[in-house]
Design a protein around this motif. Structure first.
Motif, PDB file in Angstrom:
ATOM      1  N   ASN A  16       0.846  -1.185   0.000  1.00 48.97           N
ATOM      2  CA  ASN A  16       0.000   0.000   0.000  1.00 48.97           C
ATOM      3  C   ASN A  16       0.888   1.243   0.000  1.00 48.97           C
ATOM      4  OD1 ASN A  16      -1.473   2.287   1.536  1.00 48.97           O
ATOM      5  ND2 ASN A  16      -3.133   0.882   0.990  1.00 48.97           N
ATOM      6  N   MET A  17       0.619   2.152  -0.931  1.00 47.61           N
ATOM      7  CA  MET A  17       1.487   3.321  -1.072  1.00 47.61           C
ATOM      8  C   MET A  17       1.455   4.221   0.163  1.00 47.61           C
ATOM      9  SD  MET A  17       1.692   6.178  -4.113  1.00 47.61           S
ATOM     10  CE  MET A  17       1.352   4.937  -5.350  1.00 47.61           C
ATOM     11  N   ASP A  18       0.323   4.282   0.843  1.00 50.10           N
ATOM     12  CA  ASP A  18       0.201   5.171   1.994  1.00 50.10           C
ATOM     13  C   ASP A  18       0.807   4.587   3.258  1.00 50.10           C
ATOM     14  OD1 ASP A  18      -1.122   7.170   0.564  1.00 50.10           O
ATOM     15  OD2 ASP A  18      -3.077   6.238   0.886  1.00 50.10           O
ATOM     16  N   THR A  19       0.634   3.269   3.447  1.00 45.63           N
ATOM     17  CA  THR A  19       1.017   2.673   4.728  1.00 45.63           C
ATOM     18  C   THR A  19       2.303   1.852   4.688  1.00 45.63           C
ATOM     19  OG1 THR A  19      -0.394   0.742   4.283  1.00 45.63           O
ATOM     20  CG2 THR A  19      -1.382   2.593   5.476  1.00 45.63           C
ATOM     21  N   ASP A  20       2.730   1.396   3.519  1.00 50.51           N
ATOM     22  CA  ASP A  20       3.905   0.516   3.442  1.00 50.51           C
ATOM     23  C   ASP A  20       5.177   1.228   3.008  1.00 50.51           C
ATOM     24  OD1 ASP A  20       2.488  -1.737   4.251  1.00 50.51           O
ATOM     25  OD2 ASP A  20       1.799  -2.163   2.218  1.00 50.51           O
ATOM     26  N   PRO A  22       7.737   4.161   4.026  1.00 46.91           N
ATOM     27  CA  PRO A  22       8.035   4.922   5.259  1.00 46.91           C
ATOM     28  C   PRO A  22       8.275   6.406   4.991  1.00 46.91           C
ATOM     29  CG  PRO A  22       9.999   3.760   4.536  1.00 46.91           C
ATOM     30  CD  PRO A  22       8.906   3.350   3.588  1.00 46.91           C
ATOM     31  N   TRP A  23       7.228   7.109   4.584  1.00 42.47           N
ATOM     32  CA  TRP A  23       7.364   8.519   4.214  1.00 42.47           C
ATOM     33  C   TRP A  23       7.932   9.371   5.358  1.00 42.47           C
ATOM     34  CZ3 TRP A  23       6.959   8.930  -0.799  1.00 42.47           C
ATOM     35  CH2 TRP A  23       6.069   8.124  -1.510  1.00 42.47           C
ATOM     36  N   ASP A  24       7.627   8.996   6.594  1.00 42.60           N
ATOM     37  CA  ASP A  24       8.045   9.822   7.739  1.00 42.60           C
ATOM     38  C   ASP A  24       9.535   9.720   8.035  1.00 42.60           C
ATOM     39  OD1 ASP A  24       7.887   7.178   8.533  1.00 42.60           O
ATOM     40  OD2 ASP A  24       6.984   7.604  10.475  1.00 42.60           O
ATOM     41  N   ARG A  25      10.227   8.842   7.325  1.00 38.97           N
ATOM     42  CA  ARG A  25      11.673   8.696   7.547  1.00 38.97           C
ATOM     43  C   ARG A  25      12.493   9.560   6.598  1.00 38.97           C
ATOM     44  NH1 ARG A  25      12.682   2.557   6.756  1.00 38.97           N
ATOM     45  NH2 ARG A  25      14.837   3.326   6.711  1.00 38.97           N
ATOM     46  N   ARG A 133      17.795  -3.326  -7.083  1.00 41.56           N
ATOM     47  CA  ARG A 133      18.538  -3.696  -5.869  1.00 41.56           C
ATOM     48  C   ARG A 133      19.819  -2.877  -5.755  1.00 41.56           C
ATOM     49  NH1 ARG A 133      19.116  -9.902  -6.895  1.00 41.56           N
ATOM     50  NH2 ARG A 133      20.743  -9.676  -5.307  1.00 41.56           N
ATOM     51  N   ARG A 134      20.476  -2.695  -6.880  1.00 36.56           N
ATOM     52  CA  ARG A 134      21.701  -1.891  -6.879  1.00 36.56           C
ATOM     53  C   ARG A 134      21.376  -0.416  -6.624  1.00 36.56           C
ATOM     54  NH1 ARG A 134      25.467  -0.388  -5.257  1.00 36.56           N
ATOM     55  NH2 ARG A 134      27.483   0.055  -6.218  1.00 36.56           N
ATOM     56  N   ALA A 135      20.273   0.062  -7.190  1.00 36.11           N
ATOM     57  CA  ALA A 135      19.881   1.455  -6.960  1.00 36.11           C
ATOM     58  C   ALA A 135      19.585   1.704  -5.484  1.00 36.11           C
ATOM     59  CB  ALA A 135      18.653   1.798  -7.811  1.00 36.11           C
ATOM     60  N   ALA A 136      18.971   0.728  -4.825  1.00 31.40           N
ATOM     61  CA  ALA A 136      18.678   0.867  -3.398  1.00 31.40           C
ATOM     62  C   ALA A 136      19.969   1.004  -2.588  1.00 31.40           C
ATOM     63  CB  ALA A 136      17.870  -0.331  -2.907  1.00 31.40           C
ATOM     64  N   GLU A 137      21.024   0.351  -3.059  1.00 32.35           N
ATOM     65  CA  GLU A 137      22.309   0.459  -2.368  1.00 32.35           C
ATOM     66  C   GLU A 137      22.970   1.807  -2.631  1.00 32.35           C
ATOM     67  OE1 GLU A 137      24.762  -2.797  -3.515  1.00 32.35           O
ATOM     68  OE2 GLU A 137      23.503  -4.324  -2.577  1.00 32.35           O
ATOM     69  N   TRP A 138      22.795   2.321  -3.857  1.00 30.24           N
ATOM     70  CA  TRP A 138      23.439   3.588  -4.229  1.00 30.24           C
ATOM     71  C   TRP A 138      22.785   4.782  -3.543  1.00 30.24           C
ATOM     72  CZ3 TRP A 138      21.346   7.417  -7.836  1.00 30.24           C
ATOM     73  CH2 TRP A 138      22.240   8.458  -8.101  1.00 30.24           C
ATOM     74  N   VAL A 143      13.848   6.878   2.419  1.00 30.91           N
ATOM     75  CA  VAL A 143      12.545   6.582   1.807  1.00 30.91           C
ATOM     76  C   VAL A 143      12.722   6.026   0.394  1.00 30.91           C
ATOM     77  CG1 VAL A 143      10.308   7.489   1.106  1.00 30.91           C
ATOM     78  CG2 VAL A 143      11.397   8.330   3.201  1.00 30.91           C
ATOM     79  N   ILE A 144      13.586   6.648  -0.402  1.00 36.09           N
ATOM     80  CA  ILE A 144      13.753   6.156  -1.771  1.00 36.09           C
ATOM     81  C   ILE A 144      14.476   4.814  -1.770  1.00 36.09           C
ATOM     82  CG2 ILE A 144      15.936   7.314  -2.299  1.00 36.09           C
ATOM     83  CD1 ILE A 144      12.865   6.840  -4.632  1.00 36.09           C
ATOM     84  N   LYS A 145      15.330   4.585  -0.792  1.00 33.87           N
ATOM     85  CA  LYS A 145      15.949   3.260  -0.670  1.00 33.87           C
ATOM     86  C   LYS A 145      14.868   2.196  -0.445  1.00 33.87           C
ATOM     87  CE  LYS A 145      19.733   2.741   1.807  1.00 33.87           C
ATOM     88  NZ  LYS A 145      20.799   2.346   0.859  1.00 33.87           N
ATOM     89  N   ALA A 146      13.922   2.508   0.429  1.00 34.96           N
ATOM     90  CA  ALA A 146      12.829   1.564   0.706  1.00 34.96           C
ATOM     91  C   ALA A 146      11.954   1.369  -0.533  1.00 34.96           C
ATOM     92  CB  ALA A 146      11.986   2.070   1.878  1.00 34.96           C
ATOM     93  N   ILE A 147      11.741   2.432  -1.294  1.00 36.72           N
ATOM     94  CA  ILE A 147      10.928   2.323  -2.506  1.00 36.72           C
ATOM     95  C   ILE A 147      11.599   1.402  -3.510  1.00 36.72           C
ATOM     96  CG2 ILE A 147      10.145   3.597  -4.546  1.00 36.72           C
ATOM     97  CD1 ILE A 147       9.449   5.927  -2.671  1.00 36.72           C
ATOM     98  N   TYR A 148      12.878   1.581  -3.725  1.00 39.05           N
ATOM     99  CA  TYR A 148      13.578   0.721  -4.695  1.00 39.05           C
ATOM    100  C   TYR A 148      13.605  -0.736  -4.230  1.00 39.05           C
ATOM    101  CZ  TYR A 148      15.172   4.153  -8.120  1.00 39.05           C
ATOM    102  OH  TYR A 148      15.213   5.084  -9.133  1.00 39.05           O
ATOM    103  N   ASP A 149      13.758  -0.965  -2.948  1.00 40.50           N
ATOM    104  CA  ASP A 149      13.678  -2.334  -2.431  1.00 40.50           C
ATOM    105  C   ASP A 149      12.307  -2.938  -2.716  1.00 40.50           C
ATOM    106  OD1 ASP A 149      16.208  -2.868  -1.400  1.00 40.50           O
ATOM    107  OD2 ASP A 149      15.788  -1.869   0.500  1.00 40.50           O
TER     108      ASP A 149
END
Length: 287
Positions: A16-20, A22-25, A133-138, A143-149
């Motif tokens: 879920n885009m709203d709850t899953d 972590p926008w608050d991070r 996966r590589r983008a999440a590491e870079w 928040v964007i790390k979590a999105i790429y994961d």
């Protein structure tokens, strides 16, 4: 039919885009202008699921099962674009893609053989899983790390769904499907020998529009993909090797034959081509 089962499987793990997310991070200090620009380009690239879906529905008109699955694939792929745009809307609103920029990557793809296209997109999902996966590491911003994961896991599931349709195709079409999959597999596992990234969004798909007939060529920054891969996320030979290993592993399971290299897969392709040519010749002689 595979669609009802795949729908249930993907529905059970849908985020879920709203709850899953972590926008608050969000940490503004960890987001550079360079990184934000790549998110915009990636959001536009993901929007190209729209013309890809139109192509799939057109070229698979006789396969209602697969076309039904497209409703799930299209929804989830468009959500990938949407979540990146939401990220920019919240944190870099000046970079949100315009409707015109999104519409620019919606153009007609030339008709193509459905089996080859299926294999091409299976390979694309595997490759995109590793890119993300590589983008999440870079990336350094949480928040964007979590999105790429999150997106990487989606792409892996999509690859698994395509693989189910490939298995079905072997039952329906036999060696013709094996040859189609082997042919595209050799191409997509040979990225080290090419000067461009091998992904469906970077392949020429409309002869009349050449050379602006790839998704990447129609982005605001047409050189973005190569820069992203080579200079930013540094998708090097080690990571490319992981993609090739995963493709060869899946094709080995699919074909019931061990492929420990691209060369082994290419030998299999040649054997199939010769076998089918001999069968065609025999049929013609009999006729």
């Amino acid at each position: 039919m595979l669609y009802p089962e795949l729908f249930k499987q993907l529905e059970a793990v849908r985020w879920n885009m709203d709850t899953d997310i972590p926008w608050d991070r969000f940490d503004a200090s960890q987001l550079t202008d360079e990184q934000a620009h790549t998110i915009k380009m990636n959001a536009i690239t993901e929007w190209a699921a729209l013309p890809a879906t139109e192509m799939f529905l057109r070229d698979n008109r006789g396969d209602s099962d697969f076309c039904g699955f497209m409703s799930v694939w299209f929804f989830e792929e468009q959500k990938h674009s949407l979540v990146m745009m939401e990220y920019l809307r919240r944190f870099r609103p000046e970079l949100v893609p315009t409707e015109a920029e999104l519409h620019e990557v919606r153009f007609e793809f030339d008709p193509a053989p459905p089996l080859e296209t299926l294999m091409l997109h299976f390979c694309g999902e595997i490759r995109l899983n590793h890119w993300y996966r590589r983008a999440a590491e870079w990336h350094t911003e949480p928040v964007i790390k979590a999105i790429y994961d999150t997106l990487a896991r989606d792409e892996a599931r999509h690859g698994g769904a395509y693989l189910r349709y490939m298995k079905r195709a072997l039952t329906q079409h036999g060696d013709a499907a094996r040859l189609a999959f082997a042919k595209v597999g050799v191409l997509m596992a040979s990225a080290r020998r090419t000067s461009q990234p091998l992904h469906p969004t970077n392949l020429h798909v409309n002869e009349k529009l050449f050379p602006r007939d790839t998704v990447q060529s129609r982005l605001p920054d047409p050189d973005w993909l190569e820069q992203w891969l080579d200079k930013q996320i540094q998708f090097d030979a080690e990571w490319e090797g992981k993609v090739v290993d995963r493709l060869l592993h899946n094709l080995s399971l699919l074909m019931g034959r061990e492929f420990n290299s691209v060369q082994a897969l290419n030998r299999f392709r040649k054997e199939l081509a010769q076998k089918l040519a001999a069968n065609d010749a025999e049929t013609a002689a009999t006729a």
